[in-house]
Design an enzyme around this catalytic site. Sequence first.
Site, PDB file in Angstrom:
ATOM      1  CG  ASP A  82     -11.515  11.277  11.283  1.00 51.38           C
ATOM      2  OD1 ASP A  82     -10.489  11.854  10.913  1.00 51.38           O
ATOM      3  OD2 ASP A  82     -11.702  10.065  11.150  1.00 51.38           O
ATOM      4  CD  GLU A 126      -9.428  10.755   5.542  1.00 51.56           C
ATOM      5  OE1 GLU A 126      -9.399   9.580   5.145  1.00 51.56           O
ATOM      6  OE2 GLU A 126      -8.881  11.135   6.579  1.00 51.56           O
ATOM      7  CG  ASP A 167      -5.807  12.133   7.333  1.00 51.06           C
ATOM      8  OD1 ASP A 167      -6.837  12.167   8.042  1.00 51.06           O
ATOM      9  OD2 ASP A 167      -5.380  11.088   6.811  1.00 51.06           O
ATOM     10  CB  ILE A 192      -7.820  11.265  12.969  1.00 55.21           C
ATOM     11  CG1 ILE A 192      -8.184  12.197  14.122  1.00 55.21           C
ATOM     12  CG2 ILE A 192      -7.200   9.993  13.550  1.00 55.21           C
ATOM     13  CD1 ILE A 192      -9.036  11.546  15.189  1.00 55.21           C
ATOM     14  CG  ASP A 193      -2.493   9.408   8.407  1.00 55.87           C
ATOM     15  OD1 ASP A 193      -3.195   8.535   7.862  1.00 55.87           O
ATOM     16  OD2 ASP A 193      -1.265   9.483   8.264  1.00 55.87           O
ATOM     17  CB  THR A 195      -9.505   6.343  11.878  1.00 58.16           C
ATOM     18  OG1 THR A 195      -9.416   7.480  11.030  1.00 58.16           O
ATOM     19  CG2 THR A 195     -10.732   6.458  12.744  1.00 58.16           C
ATOM     20  CG  HIS A 198      -3.405   0.244   5.012  1.00 54.43           C
ATOM     21  ND1 HIS A 198      -4.619  -0.043   4.431  1.00 54.43           N
ATOM     22  CD2 HIS A 198      -3.672   1.052   6.072  1.00 54.43           C
ATOM     23  CE1 HIS A 198      -5.570   0.566   5.105  1.00 54.43           C
ATOM     24  NE2 HIS A 198      -5.033   1.239   6.097  1.00 54.43           N
ATOM     25  CB  SER A 242      -0.794   7.597  11.588  1.00 54.33           C
ATOM     26  OG  SER A 242       0.289   7.823  12.469  1.00 54.33           O
ATOM     27  CE  LYS A 260       3.183   3.799   8.001  1.00 60.04           C
ATOM     28  NZ  LYS A 260       1.902   3.924   8.732  1.00 60.04           N
ATOM     29  NE  ARG A 306      -0.228   2.833   2.343  1.00 56.55           N
ATOM     30  CZ  ARG A 306      -1.172   3.163   3.214  1.00 56.55           C
ATOM     31  NH1 ARG A 306      -0.842   3.433   4.454  1.00 56.55           N
ATOM     32  NH2 ARG A 306      -2.433   3.233   2.848  1.00 56.55           N
ATOM     33  CG  ASP A 341      -3.670   9.079   3.734  1.00 53.77           C
ATOM     34  OD1 ASP A 341      -4.086   9.534   4.809  1.00 53.77           O
ATOM     35  OD2 ASP A 341      -4.373   8.384   2.977  1.00 53.77           O
TER      36      ASP A 341
END
Length: 329
Positions: free
Chosen positions: A46, A69, A123, A125-126, A128, A216, A240, A243, A257, A272
């Site tokens: 990250d 981030e 980001d 690392i979207d 993690t 999520h 992440s 998608k 989402r 994100d």
Amino acid sequence: MAYIKEKQVAIEAALKAAAFCIDVQNELIATDTLEKGDKSPVTIADFGAQALVCQHLRTVFPNDIIVGEENASSLQLPENLPLLEKITAFTQRFVPEANNERVCEWIDLGNGEVNKERFWTLDPIDGTKGFLRREQYAIAIALIENGDPKVGVLACPMLPVDYDDPKRGVGCLFVAVRGEGALMASLNSHRLQLKPIHLVDGRDPKRLRCAESIEHGDHELQKKVIKEAGLHADSLKLDSQAKYGVVARGDAALYLRLPSPTQPDYREKIWDHAAGVLLVEEAGGKASDMLGQRLQFASDQTMKHNQGVVVSTPVYHRAVIDALRYFLA
């Protein structure tokens, strides 16, 4: 063609960060993590990926603001010196002049403020947890001007080139520039070959499915909405902004989402979604919040005027919004 230089520099930064993350993942030690305030794990990748991307962007665009981030405050604590030294050692593979001080400075180049003119959002690392599971994660870079994503790049090192044909290997780079379509290349080819991608073909029923987050969201409501909208194939579950990639290239028809019942007031972060939204829109899709309102990227780091995310083909987007109105009435 617009944003030629920005596009090339963002691609270079994403490729460098992806290579960094692959190295770290291959040599990862599980104890090399810190804890964020929200308790999500943060790896050395990250911090290092943010350092590399910010350093690359700022070298070429010295006046541009970067909204990332991460920040380096935790790394500067004495007890985290061993971790910082590892980040620096990995970073030196890509930028030999890196040292502990410079790495922290590069990370903190990403502490800029959102504005209504021009800024990059990142980001490093979207996803993690996907990274730690050796599953899906993305390096996400977007240029925002006047509140609108203009350039978006997603590097997804673990994403299959074809989700339904694993033999084709993993590692994808997605690129979009406003008004110029969406592109994808394999990260494993000797020469980067970006090719146009498009939304799902409605004649392929197995790909008329949703891409959902593993953890999520409101999965019970999402299941009802997906069925009501007419998508009957089993959903893809992945972490992440990958998608967005699978929707843009037609491996799925929808990314949905919705706010979790346990966090009804949660709002998404701009980093994100900005790059992924542009990618799907340039592939011919539509993106909004759960009320059908356009996603806003210039009001704050948090998308405080939006709730939930609906990303799909125009036809299924309307069906999902209608279904949400029915269930939420």
